[in-house]
Design a protein around this motif. Structure first.
Motif, PDB file in Angstrom:
ATOM      1  N   GLN A 269       0.817  -1.223   0.000  1.00 35.91           N
ATOM      2  CA  GLN A 269       0.000   0.000   0.000  1.00 35.91           C
ATOM      3  C   GLN A 269       0.847   1.269   0.000  1.00 35.91           C
ATOM      4  O   GLN A 269       0.314   2.369  -0.098  1.00 35.91           O
ATOM      5  N   GLY A 270       2.166   1.099   0.123  1.00 37.60           N
ATOM      6  CA  GLY A 270       3.044   2.259   0.136  1.00 37.60           C
ATOM      7  C   GLY A 270       3.015   3.034   1.438  1.00 37.60           C
ATOM      8  O   GLY A 270       3.400   4.206   1.478  1.00 37.60           O
ATOM      9  N   ASP A 271       2.573   2.388   2.512  1.00 40.59           N
ATOM     10  CA  ASP A 271       2.456   3.045   3.815  1.00 40.59           C
ATOM     11  C   ASP A 271       3.773   2.865   4.584  1.00 40.59           C
ATOM     12  O   ASP A 271       3.951   1.907   5.341  1.00 40.59           O
ATOM     13  N   ALA A 272       4.682   3.810   4.398  1.00 42.10           N
ATOM     14  CA  ALA A 272       6.015   3.702   4.997  1.00 42.10           C
ATOM     15  C   ALA A 272       5.970   3.745   6.519  1.00 42.10           C
ATOM     16  O   ALA A 272       6.721   3.033   7.191  1.00 42.10           O
ATOM     17  N   ASP A 273       5.108   4.584   7.080  1.00 40.99           N
ATOM     18  CA  ASP A 273       5.032   4.709   8.541  1.00 40.99           C
ATOM     19  C   ASP A 273       4.559   3.406   9.180  1.00 40.99           C
ATOM     20  O   ASP A 273       5.139   2.939  10.170  1.00 40.99           O
ATOM     21  N   GLN A 274       3.498   2.830   8.625  1.00 42.93           N
ATOM     22  CA  GLN A 274       2.979   1.579   9.173  1.00 42.93           C
ATOM     23  C   GLN A 274       3.979   0.439   8.964  1.00 42.93           C
ATOM     24  O   GLN A 274       4.148  -0.416   9.849  1.00 42.93           O
ATOM     25  N   ALA A 275       4.634   0.446   7.817  1.00 45.91           N
ATOM     26  CA  ALA A 275       5.636  -0.586   7.551  1.00 45.91           C
ATOM     27  C   ALA A 275       6.763  -0.517   8.578  1.00 45.91           C
ATOM     28  O   ALA A 275       7.253  -1.547   9.055  1.00 45.91           O
ATOM     29  N   ALA A 276       7.191   0.696   8.944  1.00 48.53           N
ATOM     30  CA  ALA A 276       8.258   0.858   9.930  1.00 48.53           C
ATOM     31  C   ALA A 276       7.824   0.321  11.297  1.00 48.53           C
ATOM     32  O   ALA A 276       8.610  -0.339  11.994  1.00 48.53           O
ATOM     33  N   ILE A 277       6.591   0.577  11.672  1.00 48.81           N
ATOM     34  CA  ILE A 277       6.068   0.082  12.953  1.00 48.81           C
ATOM     35  C   ILE A 277       6.036  -1.442  12.963  1.00 48.81           C
ATOM     36  O   ILE A 277       6.431  -2.089  13.945  1.00 48.81           O
ATOM     37  N   LEU A 278       5.587  -2.025  11.864  1.00 49.13           N
ATOM     38  CA  LEU A 278       5.487  -3.483  11.777  1.00 49.13           C
ATOM     39  C   LEU A 278       6.863  -4.138  11.737  1.00 49.13           C
ATOM     40  O   LEU A 278       7.069  -5.207  12.316  1.00 49.13           O
ATOM     41  N   PHE A 279       7.805  -3.488  11.064  1.00 45.90           N
ATOM     42  CA  PHE A 279       9.164  -4.042  11.021  1.00 45.90           C
ATOM     43  C   PHE A 279       9.781  -4.031  12.421  1.00 45.90           C
ATOM     44  O   PHE A 279      10.504  -4.943  12.802  1.00 45.90           O
ATOM     45  N   GLU A 280       9.499  -2.983  13.179  1.00 42.93           N
ATOM     46  CA  GLU A 280       9.989  -2.927  14.554  1.00 42.93           C
ATOM     47  C   GLU A 280       9.364  -4.049  15.399  1.00 42.93           C
ATOM     48  O   GLU A 280      10.036  -4.651  16.237  1.00 42.93           O
ATOM     49  N   SER A 281       8.097  -4.369  15.136  1.00 41.60           N
ATOM     50  CA  SER A 281       7.451  -5.450  15.890  1.00 41.60           C
ATOM     51  C   SER A 281       8.075  -6.802  15.559  1.00 41.60           C
ATOM     52  O   SER A 281       8.154  -7.687  16.423  1.00 41.60           O
ATOM     53  N   ILE A 282       8.543  -6.968  14.326  1.00 44.20           N
ATOM     54  CA  ILE A 282       9.229  -8.208  13.931  1.00 44.20           C
ATOM     55  C   ILE A 282      10.579  -8.296  14.635  1.00 44.20           C
ATOM     56  O   ILE A 282      10.957  -9.354  15.152  1.00 44.20           O
ATOM     57  N   ARG A 283      11.303  -7.179  14.677  1.00 44.28           N
ATOM     58  CA  ARG A 283      12.572  -7.167  15.408  1.00 44.28           C
ATOM     59  C   ARG A 283      12.358  -7.462  16.885  1.00 44.28           C
ATOM     60  O   ARG A 283      13.133  -8.190  17.503  1.00 44.28           O
ATOM     61  N   ALA A 284      11.304  -6.888  17.456  1.00 38.56           N
ATOM     62  CA  ALA A 284      11.015  -7.096  18.874  1.00 38.56           C
ATOM     63  C   ALA A 284      10.721  -8.570  19.153  1.00 38.56           C
ATOM     64  O   ALA A 284      11.123  -9.113  20.189  1.00 38.56           O
ATOM     65  N   LEU A 285      10.026  -9.213  18.229  1.00 41.38           N
ATOM     66  CA  LEU A 285       9.712 -10.640  18.386  1.00 41.38           C
ATOM     67  C   LEU A 285      10.992 -11.466  18.362  1.00 41.38           C
ATOM     68  O   LEU A 285      11.196 -12.351  19.208  1.00 41.38           O
ATOM     69  N   ASP A 286      11.870 -11.181  17.418  1.00 43.13           N
ATOM     70  CA  ASP A 286      13.147 -11.895  17.325  1.00 43.13           C
ATOM     71  C   ASP A 286      14.010 -11.600  18.561  1.00 43.13           C
ATOM     72  O   ASP A 286      14.654 -12.497  19.106  1.00 43.13           O
ATOM     73  N   ARG A 287      14.015 -10.327  18.983  1.00 47.21           N
ATOM     74  CA  ARG A 287      14.843  -9.937  20.129  1.00 47.21           C
ATOM     75  C   ARG A 287      14.388 -10.671  21.391  1.00 47.21           C
ATOM     76  O   ARG A 287      15.234 -11.177  22.156  1.00 47.21           O
ATOM     77  N   ALA A 288      13.092 -10.760  21.588  1.00 48.69           N
ATOM     78  CA  ALA A 288      12.563 -11.458  22.762  1.00 48.69           C
ATOM     79  C   ALA A 288      12.948 -12.930  22.736  1.00 48.69           C
ATOM     80  O   ALA A 288      13.239 -13.534  23.773  1.00 48.69           O
ATOM     81  N   GLN A 289      12.957 -13.512  21.549  1.00 46.96           N
ATOM     82  CA  GLN A 289      13.311 -14.922  21.405  1.00 46.96           C
ATOM     83  C   GLN A 289      14.788 -15.161  21.717  1.00 46.96           C
ATOM     84  O   GLN A 289      15.145 -16.148  22.373  1.00 46.96           O
ATOM     85  N   VAL A 290      15.643 -14.246  21.251  1.00 46.75           N
ATOM     86  CA  VAL A 290      17.091 -14.408  21.432  1.00 46.75           C
ATOM     87  C   VAL A 290      17.532 -14.080  22.852  1.00 46.75           C
ATOM     88  O   VAL A 290      18.373 -14.762  23.435  1.00 46.75           O
ATOM     89  N   LEU A 291      16.952 -13.023  23.419  1.00 47.19           N
ATOM     90  CA  LEU A 291      17.417 -12.533  24.709  1.00 47.19           C
ATOM     91  C   LEU A 291      16.644 -13.060  25.906  1.00 47.19           C
ATOM     92  O   LEU A 291      16.956 -12.704  27.045  1.00 47.19           O
ATOM     93  N   ALA A 292      15.661 -13.906  25.656  1.00 41.81           N
ATOM     94  CA  ALA A 292      14.844 -14.423  26.764  1.00 41.81           C
ATOM     95  C   ALA A 292      15.698 -15.242  27.741  1.00 41.81           C
ATOM     96  O   ALA A 292      16.655 -15.900  27.335  1.00 41.81           O
TER      97      ALA A 292
END
Length: 243
Positions: free
Chosen positions: A220-243
């Motif tokens: 959809q070309g929504d850069a702001d929403q894409a940035a928020i969602l990409f951060e949520s993906i990083r947060a998911l990976d970070r929680a998995q690695v650093l748990a």
């Protein structure tokens, strides 16, 4: 240079064929990064290493030159080849990163990996959302489907996820931002094998769901929403690695 995806493939026990040169690089580099050859220590003599690895002097010297280029060792006259301080290591070298998979857990280093991902992925996703083509969106959806249907295959899931990151990097059209792929592969490998076992179905399902939403935002070309969602993906990976 390690092939992108090589670390993920190794998680399922599949190792790429190596010639003598790459074999010696991997053996010595892995030993340095995992601490078997401590920082500041002097490597064994050429004669000993030639016998240990079963290679010629020429192969050994070329391998050591490659490791020196990666910042892992330095040759000193009348001293020998010494393991360099970590501050000199090229941490964006995919091979150096891959060797860290077997290194002792280091939460501070893992945090640094995710800070690097954030620094590079934030501008990358904004560019991708603005510049995506229909073919690139099709590829993103295809690889996301491969993630969704991977089942218990750690290789299919991991490689498909890595392909999505690769397509987004290509879509950004910024060649330097693609250097994040090695960092992504290491964090993904760590997330997929937390505590030495295959990651939970909940983690993989959540990853697929968030990537689906991310791809929709990019389409959809929504850069702001894409940035928020990409951060949520990083947060998911970070929680998995650093748990």
């Amino acid at each position: 240079m390690i092939e992108t995806g090589g670390l993920i493939r190794s998680l399922s026990g599949r190792r790429a064929a190596r010639n003598f040169h790459t074999f010696v690089i991997n053996e010595i580099g892995h030993s340095i990064v995992t601490g078997e050859f401590p920082i500041g220590s002097v490597l064994a003599s050429d004669a000993v290493m030639m016998e240990t690895y079963g290679v010629s002097r020429t192969v050994l010297r070329e391998a050591l030159k490659t490791l020196e280029a990666k910042g892992l060792v330095e040759a000193r006259p009348k001293v020998g080849t010494r393991v360099s301080p970590r501050s000199r290591w090229n941490f964006f070298d995919p091979q150096v990163l891959a060797w860290h998979f077997d290194a002792p857990a280091d939460p501070e280093f893992h945090q640094s990996l995710f800070r690097s991902r954030a620094a590079l992925e934030t501008p990358m996703i904004a560019l991708a959302a603005r510049q995506r083509t229909s073919e690139q969106v099709r590829l993103l959806k295809y690889w996301c489907h491969q993630m969704e249907t991977a089942g218990e295959s750690i290789e299919q899931f991991g490689l498909s996820c890595l392909e999505i990151h690769g397509v987004l990097a290509e879509t950004s059209r910024d060649p330097l931002l693609r250097s994040v792929i090695g960092v992504v592969e290491l964090t993904l490998a760590l997330a997929l094998t937390r505590d030495g076992a295959l990651s939970s179905p909940d983690y993989r399902a959540a990853s697929v769901s968030r990537f689906q939403a991310l791809i929709a935002a990019v389409e959809q070309g929504d850069a702001d929403q894409a940035a928020i969602l990409f951060e949520s993906i990083r947060a998911l990976d970070r929680a998995q690695v650093l748990a």
